[in-house]
Design an enzyme around this catalytic site. Structure first.
Site, PDB file in Angstrom:
ATOM      1  N   GLU A  45       0.191  -0.961   5.633  1.00 38.01           N
ATOM      2  CA  GLU A  45       1.321  -0.464   6.434  1.00 38.01           C
ATOM      3  C   GLU A  45       1.168   1.019   6.693  1.00 38.01           C
ATOM      4  O   GLU A  45       1.572   1.521   7.747  1.00 38.01           O
ATOM      5  CB  GLU A  45       2.646  -0.730   5.703  1.00 38.01           C
ATOM      6  CG  GLU A  45       3.881  -0.503   6.564  1.00 38.01           C
ATOM      7  CD  GLU A  45       4.385   0.926   6.580  1.00 38.01           C
ATOM      8  OE1 GLU A  45       5.214   1.259   7.432  1.00 38.01           O
ATOM      9  OE2 GLU A  45       3.931   1.741   5.725  1.00 38.01           O
ATOM     10  N   ASP A  84       0.815  -1.211   0.000  1.00 39.73           N
ATOM     11  CA  ASP A  84       0.000   0.000   0.000  1.00 39.73           C
ATOM     12  C   ASP A  84       0.846   1.257   0.000  1.00 39.73           C
ATOM     13  O   ASP A  84       2.027   1.247   0.392  1.00 39.73           O
ATOM     14  CB  ASP A  84      -0.964   0.003   1.182  1.00 39.73           C
ATOM     15  CG  ASP A  84      -0.240   0.032   2.533  1.00 39.73           C
ATOM     16  OD1 ASP A  84       0.767  -0.692   2.676  1.00 39.73           O
ATOM     17  OD2 ASP A  84      -0.672   0.787   3.413  1.00 39.73           O
TER      18      ASP A  84
END
Lengths: 355, 55
Positions: free
Chosen positions: A122, A67
Site C-alpha cells: 500500500e 506494509d
C-alpha cells in the site's frame, strides 16, 4: 478475545518488520493466527493475507495493509502508548479488523461474510495488493483500515501521481557557462512549484490544491552525456485526473521526459450511506461525536472504491499525524475503543440496514 | 415520520429508528443535514468536513 489479548496481537504485528515488498513473514504470522481463530485463511497470489469468516447474503471487505514505510522504531510501551513502526499506519487498524471479526465469529452470530485482507505494497506506488483484491471481490460494504481516530470517519482522499523526470544532454565544460543537466532539472522543479502555486489560486482548502513534493534528486554522466533525475510526487485534487496531471507535469518540465511510476485519482464518497450511519450511531453510543475527514494523503480506498461502487470509508484507531514519523505510536485506550465501534458497526450492517 | 429541510423547506421522509447524529440528505436541495435531536425532532446543516494530513 480480551482487550489485553487484542493488544498482544497488535504488539506482535508491530514487532515483525514489514516494509513494502517484505511482508511475507507478517503474512504468514497473520494467516496462522486467523486460522487458529476459525477464519478460512490463506495467502493469495500476490502475497496478501486473507481471512474469511461468516456466511450470509452480504459481504463486507475489511481492507487493511501489512506494509509500512521503512525506519525501525524500538517497540515499547510508554504510559498508555505503544510505539513502533506501523502502530498507526496501519497495523493498528488491521489488528482491529482481525480482532473484531474473530470476536463476532466466536459469538457464532455473524450474519454476513466478512473478508479481512492485509494487503501488500500500500505504501508503494504499485498498490499491488489492492489492485489484485479489487478484481476478486464485489462487496456490499467496504471499510479500509487507516488511522482516522476512534471517532473519525475518512470519507475522501486526494489522488496521487508519482513520476520520475529525466533530463539528458551532451556534456560540456562547466566553465563554458551552459546550463548543466542538474541545473536544468532544478529549473524544472522551480517551474513545477510555481505552476502549482498558480493552479492553487483561489483554492483555500488543502484538499482542493495541487501539492507537489520533490522526493529524490540524482545526476550523473558517462563523459559524453549527462543526466539528472527528479522524483516528484503530486497530490491531486478531485478535479485533476492522473492523466491531466501527467500532461500538466510534462508541460512544466518541457524538455524532460516524464515517466509515471504510479497514480490513482482522488476519491470522495457520500457520508449518508448506511455504513456511515452505522458508524455515526456506534461512535455516539460510545460517547463520541463523529468527525468526518478529508485526507491529503492517499490510501487503498482510492483503488477499490471507484470499482466497487458500494458504501465505503476508511476507519481505524490512531492519529494520522504520526504516519511515517519517528514518533509513531498508538494510544492503547483508543485502540480498544475502536474495537467496540467496529463490533457494533459490523453487527448492524451485517444484519441488514435500511437504505 | 416527516420533517422540513431547514435549507429549502422541502419535505423529508425519515426512518422510524432515526438517531441523533445521523447525517441525511435532502432529496430536494441535496443539503446534508444532521439530526440534532430526535425528540423533539430537529434538523440542522451537517458539520463541515474537516481536513486532515496523512493517510
Amino acid at each position: 478475545m480480551t482487550d489485553s489479548e487484542a493488544l498482544q496481537l497488535l504488539e506482535a504485528m508491530i514487532r515483525i518488520p514489514s516494509p513494502s515488498g517484505q511482508e511475507a513473514e507478517l503474512a504468514d504470522f497473520l494467516v496462522h493466527r486467523m486460522a487458529d481463530w476459525g477464519f478460512r485463511a490463506f495467502i493469495d497470489e500476490v502475497g496478501n493475507a486473507v481471512g474469511e469468516v461468516g456466511v450470509g447474503p452480504r459481504t463486507v471487505v475489511l481492507l487493511g495493509h501489512m506494509d509500512t514505510v521503512p525506519g525501525e522504531i524500538p517497540v515499547r510501551y510508554e504510559g498508555n502508548r505503544l510505539y513502533g513502526r506501523g502502530a498507526v499506519d496501519a497495523k493498528g487498524p488491521l489488528a482491529a479488523f482481525i480482532v473484531t471479526a474473530a470476536r463476532l465469529a466466536r459469538r457464532g452470530d455473524l450474519p454476513c461474510r466478512l473478508v479481512v485482507v492485509g494487503c501488500v505494497e500500500e505504501e508503494a506506488p504499485s498498490s499491488r495488493g489492492a489492485f489484485f483484491v479489487r478484481e476478486r471481490y464485489r462487496p456490499d460494504f467496504c471499510i479500509v483500515g487507516e488511522p482516522s481516530g476512534w471517532d473519525g470517519l475518512t470519507i475522501g482522499y486526494k489522488g496521487s501521481l508519482q513520476a520520475v523526470i529525466r533530463i539528458e544532454g551532451p556534456i560540456g565544460h562547466s566553465a563554458h557557462g551552459r546550463a548543466t543537466a542538474a541545473e536544468r532539472a532544478c529549473d524544472a522543479w522551480v517551474r513545477i512549484r510555481s505552476g502549482a502555486e498558480a493552479f492553487n489560486t483561489a483554492r483555500p482548502r488543502a484538499f482542493d490544491r495541487l501539492l507537489p513534493a520533490l522526493t529524490g534528486l540524482r545526476s550523473g554522466g558517462d563523459g559524453l552525456t549527462e543526466w539528472a533525475e527528479l522524483d516528484v510526487h503530486l497530490r491531486l485534487p478531485p478535479d485533476l485526473s492522473p492523466a491531466s496531471a501527467e500532461a500538466w507535469l510534462q508541460e512544466q518540465v518541457g524538455e524532460g521526459r516524464v515517466t509515471v511510476r504510479g497514480a490513482v485519482p482522488a476519491w470522495v464518497g457520500s457520508r449518508t450511506t448506511p455504513l456511515h450511519r452505522a458508524f455515526a450511531r456506534a461512535i455516539r453510543r460510545a460517547g463520541g461525536m463523529p468527525r468526518y475527514l478529508l485526507k491529503t494523503g492517499t490510501s487503498d480506498l482510492n483503488v477499490v472504491a471507484p470499482a466497487w461502487q458500494c458504501p465505503a470509508l476508511a476507519y481505524g484507531p490512531g492519529d494520522a499525524a504520526f504516519d511515517h514519523t519517528p514518533e509513531e505510536h498508538i494510544v492503547i485506550e483508543e485502540f480498544w475503543r475502536s474495537l467496540r465501534v467496529l463490533g457494533e458497526v459490523l453487527q448492524e450492517i451485517g444484519h441488514g440496514v435500511r437504505p | 415520520m416527516t420533517a422540513v429541510c431547514p435549507e429549502c423547506e422541502g419535505p423529508i421522509r425519515l426512518a422510524e429508528d432515526l438517531m441523533e447524529g445521523e447525517i441525511i440528505p435532502c432529496g430536494d436541495c441535496g443539503a446534508e443535514l444532521e439530526v440534532l435531536s430526535v425528540t423533539p425532532l430537529k434538523l440542522g446543516l451537517a458539520p463541515e468536513v474537516q481536513e486532515d494530513w496523512g493517510e
